[in-house]
Design a protein around this motif. Structure first.
Motif, PDB file in Angstrom:
ATOM      1  N   THR A 151       1.153   4.080  -3.140  1.00 44.28           N
ATOM      2  CA  THR A 151       0.859   5.489  -2.850  1.00 44.28           C
ATOM      3  C   THR A 151       2.001   6.391  -3.310  1.00 44.28           C
ATOM      4  N   GLU A 166       0.746   9.526   1.841  1.00 44.57           N
ATOM      5  CA  GLU A 166       0.173   8.417   2.603  1.00 44.57           C
ATOM      6  C   GLU A 166      -0.697   8.981   3.710  1.00 44.57           C
ATOM      7  N   SER A 170       0.829  -1.200   0.000  1.00 43.17           N
ATOM      8  CA  SER A 170       0.000   0.000   0.000  1.00 43.17           C
ATOM      9  C   SER A 170       0.870   1.260   0.000  1.00 43.17           C
ATOM     10  N   LYS A 171       1.947   1.256   0.807  1.00 40.43           N
ATOM     11  CA  LYS A 171       2.859   2.392   0.847  1.00 40.43           C
ATOM     12  C   LYS A 171       3.548   2.584  -0.505  1.00 40.43           C
TER      13      LYS A 171
END
Length: 440
Positions: A432, A439, A428-429
């Motif tokens: 992003t 974030e 997810s990081k």
């Protein structure tokens, strides 16, 4: 006490009067160790070379110049059956305990399952009679007077599927005259060997799995019979002049098997060592047998003499017997017979055409409590109760072990789930930052 014996057969009736030998005896049972002696005999048989086979329960003797095989019971010591075939039988051998293979005058091989009666024939692959046969439960090798050798797949020949190809796997065709004898190696691997002897005064070593010729030995006389060393290091050859010769496959100072040296395979080897000779005029050597440990060689001769040779010293030892007729076959009996799970009570005569497939034999040894289920209609009630109880007992005794495994599985799944969560957060990081956003 450990004993070792052998079986011999003769051709026709005795040539001269000899009151010590019954005239109608055709097969002899000998004891070699500890003291050489004739133990028993069977009557009414006359066999040519390669015409005798034996398993733990029966003796099979192809009668000379006839389409008949005599079957003898070893347990009862008498003739059990006389089996007729459509062609004259020139040779026979056993594949395992239950498949008898017969080589015919027409050049075909007949496979007979002695416990079922099923009979299968090969095509007429040879142009002349099959003079010798040898095989295992996976391969069968036939040698003929037409100088050719065929290698067959036994499972393919015995297949119940009619569409299976019954042609030979390969043909070994380096000889220029009739094949006199064949012998196979003792290996169960894919590099097992076969040795053939021919009237062209040669002995050839083959890799019958690939069809490759490994070595050709040029001999001073015509070889009639062979016996392979227990470790497949050498072959013993019986000659037409009555002598015997040992031919080693590799030099004694070599640490490699020279049979597989490709630089030597195309070069014939001239055998120059002097042959072994006996003190008596015994006539041509028709058959050979080697003791279990390879230290004693036996030869059967045209004169009826059975001669013993000392293989380590390579000399004549003694004359064991004189059967007063040509000794055509000599079969060694191992002092350590293989354990069998079944044995035939009586042979089932060959059946032509399609019929029911029924195996007739005896189970050897104990098969435990379930043997009661064979005689009952269905499963006896007490056997079912005992089986159900064994399942419940097993579950109780293994419950502690199952709890331990379950605990270990839970700990492993906890680690797996933590790694999954960490991977999800990292991914997810990454997505992003790649999209240029911040974030949250």
């Amino acid at each position: 006490m450990l004993t070792e014996g052998f079986i011999t057969s003769i051709l026709a009736q005795p040539k001269t009067a000899n009151t010590a030998i019954a005239k109608d005896i055709g097969i002899y049972f000998h004891e070699l160790h500890p003291i050489p002696v004739v133990k028993s005999s069977l009557k009414k048989s006359s066999t040519r070379v390669n015409g005798l086979a034996a398993n733990s329960t029966h003796i099979f003797a192809a009668q000379a110049d006839k389409a008949v095989v005599h079957v003898y019971s070893r347990e009862k010591g008498n003739q059990e059956a006389l089996i007729s075939f459509p062609e004259r039988i020139h040779s026979l051998t056993l594949l395992g305990e239950g498949i008898l293979v017969l080589g015919t005058a027409e050049g075909r091989a007949i496979l007979w399952e002695v416990c079922t009666g099923r009979q299968v024939s090969t095509p007429t692959a040879h142009l002349q009679p099959i003079s010798c046969l040898v095989g295992t439960q996976s391969h069968m090798i036939t040698g003929s007077e037409d100088s050719n050798i065929h290698v067959w797949s036994v499972p393919r020949l015995l297949s119940m599927t009619a569409t299976e190809n019954s042609e030979p796997l390969r043909t070994l065709s380096n000889h220029r005259a009739a094949i006199t004898n064949l012998t196979m190696g003792h290996s169960a691997s894919g590099t097992d060997i076969c040795v053939s002897a021919s009237k062209d005064n040669t002995v050839v070593v083959w890799d019958y799995h690939s069809g490759d010729l490994l070595r050709t030995f040029l001999l001073p006389s015509t070889p009639l019979c062979l016996a392979l060393d227990p470790c497949d290091r050498a072959v013993y050859i019986g000659f037409e002049d009555g002598s015997v010769q040992l031919v080693e496959f590799s030099a004694r100072d070599s640490n490699q098997n020279q049979l597989y040296d490709k630089s030597l395979q195309s070069t014939p080897v001239q055998v120059t060592l002097p042959p072994w000779t006996s003190q008596a005029e015994a006539g041509p050597a028709l058959c050979l047998g080697l003791s279990y440990d390879g230290t004693c060689l036996l030869s059967g001769h045209m004169s009826g003499k059975i001669i013993q040779w000392d293989t380590p010293r390579r000399v004549f030892t003694s004359e064991l017997a004189d059967l007063n007729a040509p000794v055509t076959n000599l079969l060694m009996s191992s002092p350590f017979p293989a354990r069998k799970l079944t044995k035939p009570l009586t042979v089932v005569k060959p059946k032509l055409g399609e019929s029911s497939y029924i195996f007739t034999g005896r189970l050897l040894g104990s098969i435990g409590t379930p043997s009661r289920a064979i005689d009952a209609n269905g499963f006896p009630a007490d056997l079912l109760e005992k089986a159900i109880a064994s399942f419940s007992t097993t579950s109780l005794t293994s419950s502690s072990g199952d709890e331990q495994l379950q605990k270990e599985n839970e700990e492993l799944w906890k680690i797996v789930n933590e790694q999954r969560a960490f991977q999800k957060k990292t991914w997810s990081k990454y997505t992003t930052l790649k999209s240029g956003g911040l974030e949250s």
